[in-house]
Design an enzyme around this catalytic site. Sequence first.
Site, PDB file in Angstrom:
ATOM      1  N   PHE A 310     -35.927 -59.878  -5.975  1.00 15.58           N
ATOM      2  CA  PHE A 310     -35.448 -59.691  -4.603  1.00 15.58           C
ATOM      3  C   PHE A 310     -34.332 -58.653  -4.550  1.00 15.58           C
ATOM      4  O   PHE A 310     -33.435 -58.648  -5.392  1.00 15.58           O
ATOM      5  CB  PHE A 310     -34.895 -61.004  -4.035  1.00 15.58           C
ATOM      6  CG  PHE A 310     -35.854 -62.153  -4.072  1.00 15.58           C
ATOM      7  CD1 PHE A 310     -36.720 -62.377  -3.022  1.00 15.58           C
ATOM      8  CD2 PHE A 310     -35.888 -63.016  -5.156  1.00 15.58           C
ATOM      9  CE1 PHE A 310     -37.610 -63.449  -3.048  1.00 15.58           C
ATOM     10  CE2 PHE A 310     -36.761 -64.084  -5.203  1.00 15.58           C
ATOM     11  CZ  PHE A 310     -37.628 -64.294  -4.144  1.00 15.58           C
ATOM     12  N   ASP A 311     -34.395 -57.791  -3.538  1.00 14.63           N
ATOM     13  CA  ASP A 311     -33.218 -57.036  -3.141  1.00 14.63           C
ATOM     14  C   ASP A 311     -32.295 -58.032  -2.426  1.00 14.63           C
ATOM     15  O   ASP A 311     -32.768 -59.018  -1.861  1.00 14.63           O
ATOM     16  CB  ASP A 311     -33.632 -55.899  -2.213  1.00 14.63           C
ATOM     17  CG  ASP A 311     -32.442 -55.183  -1.615  1.00 14.63           C
ATOM     18  OD1 ASP A 311     -31.555 -54.804  -2.390  1.00 14.63           O
ATOM     19  OD2 ASP A 311     -32.397 -55.027  -0.382  1.00 14.63           O
ATOM     20  N   LYS A 312     -31.006 -57.797  -2.449  1.00 15.35           N
ATOM     21  CA  LYS A 312     -30.084 -58.761  -1.824  1.00 15.35           C
ATOM     22  C   LYS A 312     -29.900 -58.500  -0.331  1.00 15.35           C
ATOM     23  O   LYS A 312     -30.274 -59.311   0.510  1.00 15.35           O
ATOM     24  CB  LYS A 312     -28.703 -58.743  -2.516  1.00 15.35           C
ATOM     25  CG  LYS A 312     -27.722 -59.768  -1.916  1.00 15.35           C
ATOM     26  CD  LYS A 312     -26.390 -59.755  -2.627  1.00 15.35           C
ATOM     27  CE  LYS A 312     -25.534 -58.576  -2.186  1.00 15.35           C
ATOM     28  NZ  LYS A 312     -25.023 -58.739  -0.798  1.00 15.35           N
ATOM     29  N   THR A 313     -29.326 -57.343  -0.014  1.00 11.28           N
ATOM     30  CA  THR A 313     -28.936 -57.067   1.358  1.00 11.28           C
ATOM     31  C   THR A 313     -30.160 -56.879   2.251  1.00 11.28           C
ATOM     32  O   THR A 313     -31.009 -56.032   1.992  1.00 11.28           O
ATOM     33  CB  THR A 313     -28.054 -55.813   1.426  1.00 11.28           C
ATOM     34  OG1 THR A 313     -26.965 -55.971   0.529  1.00 11.28           O
ATOM     35  CG2 THR A 313     -27.542 -55.601   2.832  1.00 11.28           C
ATOM     36  N   LYS A 490     -33.453 -50.347 -10.379  1.00 13.02           N
ATOM     37  CA  LYS A 490     -34.334 -51.442  -9.930  1.00 13.02           C
ATOM     38  C   LYS A 490     -35.774 -51.189 -10.357  1.00 13.02           C
ATOM     39  O   LYS A 490     -36.455 -52.096 -10.864  1.00 13.02           O
ATOM     40  CB  LYS A 490     -34.259 -51.591  -8.404  1.00 13.02           C
ATOM     41  CG  LYS A 490     -32.902 -52.027  -7.867  1.00 13.02           C
ATOM     42  CD  LYS A 490     -32.936 -52.128  -6.344  1.00 13.02           C
ATOM     43  CE  LYS A 490     -31.578 -52.499  -5.766  1.00 13.02           C
ATOM     44  NZ  LYS A 490     -31.601 -52.580  -4.285  1.00 13.02           N
TER      45      LYS A 490
END
Length: 617
Positions: A310-313, A490
């Site tokens: 997952f990306d966070k923001t 990433k």
Amino acid sequence: MQRYILRKKNQITLISGILIAFAFITKWATGNMDIFEWALIIASILGALPIAIQAYQALRVKVVSIDVLVTIAVLGAFLIQNYEESAIVTFLFLFGAYLEQRTLNQTRSAIKELTEMAPESALKQMEKGEFEEVEVDDVDEGDILLVKTGAKVPVDGTVLSGEGHINEASITGEAVPVGKEKDSKVFAGTILENGTLKIVADRVGEDTTFGKIIELVEEAQDSKSEAERFIDRFSKYYTPAVLVLSFIVWFISQDIELAITILVLGCPGALVIGVPVSNVAGIGNGARHGVLLKGSEVIHDFSRIDTMVFDKTGTLTVGNPAVSETRYYVNDPSEVLRSLASIEQESDHPLAKAVLQEIGEITFLPVENTEVVKGGGIVANVDGHRIAVGNVALMEKENVKLTGEAKADIARLERDGNSLVLTSVDGQLKVMMGVRDQIRPEVKEDLQRLKALGVKNLIMLSGDNQGTVDVVSRELGLTKAYGNMLPGDKAEYVKKIKEEGRVVAFVGDGVNDSPSLALADIGIAMGSGTDVAIETSDVVLMNSDFSRLPHALGLTKATARNMLQNIIIAVGVVLFLLANVFFSQWMNMSIGMLVHEASILVVILNGMRLLSFRQRR
């Protein structure tokens, strides 16, 4: 003539059925065998016409289809004067095809419902300011439109004025109305349940979110998975093999009825239809629940996922920083807050927006001698006082003394992943705010549901500092979390864990996520993310609703199971029928065709169960 007969296939089926019923009623009532046989002969000829035409069309393109097998079988039965078998077989085959098509149309109802939801007209503001109804195709970007109660929103746009509640079920799958006011975003195909809105068109036609949904679902339903392509190849060789087997049986046994029975029983109809109907139903269910699955191949790969990155923001978090806690070091903070808001309203920094949102509506004071301190904050004069707004480094530069209480608050807020906004007045600390990006509601529960569905590794990658990332990771119970990650980092990480043999899904929403979305086995984009991310992905969660993710995974797993069930049913029925031809006395063409058509309906109905699938919480 051929087209006319094929167009009238349903009517021919009905007439054939009536003739067969008439034949048996006459035989039982009067014992007249001549009427019995002639009624069956006419029924056989009528029923064989559309089947023979379809067989001829298949042979013209060098394909030995099911129609070819049935045509040969019916001709054989006709030649040995077994009119009862020939009539019943043709009727059951045509009636089965009718039921099959009708049932299949229901599995495609999702795309039909979507198409019917598409808006057809709009109230457009003309040059003199009046609103006139026009075709939705006549609306361009930038046009001003009026949406009244009960009307469909014709375009993707932004509310200029008015208030109301919109049913966004066509986009998100949720029927709970969403409140809209000035600057709110609205989507084409949604329905204004109350109020009146004036909107400006941002996207029109096929470029709207609704238009893209229809396009993606149509493309997905027309695509073929690896399983479907294999079955197509298998059928290409299997059907001629059945023809050869029946010839060998006839050659050895000299029993033509046995040979033509094998032709009928060996038809792979259920096998051919079983996988596509599961895929279409699965994709249709996703479309209804705000999940776009871009093709049948996606279903197969997604169902095997064991690692999610997952990306966070904007993915695990809302993406809009907000004040999580405020500490005051003054009895009456109202004047300090006015000064703070007056300074922050001149800044476009995300932290400034969070502070202003927390303070709310307030009367601003004149700000003078503003000085921006790079990497620190802002210093300015407000109402005769020197105000400093920024981080701890700025406070030290301004010689602001921090008490033990303030230092403890700083340590605690930073440990909880907050960015700090400190405000001093004339060298004394008055207010401290902790600002952090808020975790999406119920995302922790959704992650637990993903684990229950077999996802072993939940990993977060973020460009934020490691401290903030660790706080979010602990709160959500993630397997691993890495901060200070650039887009290239990433993508490299996704590549690395794929090489370790993991089946990886990446979930993100920004342009910087596109390389990782493309590189992962399954790329999952949040629907309110960038166009690039959505185009690059394999799955789109409409309206960025994270709770759709467990539903999407559960749906693909259910669809994969459903496909396997249909294959087992189809192959099992064929083996059962062929075994009974050789080892029992009761099997004949009519019974075989009845069981064959029943197996087709069974796999279709089994596939249709996916239309009502809902992932349990």
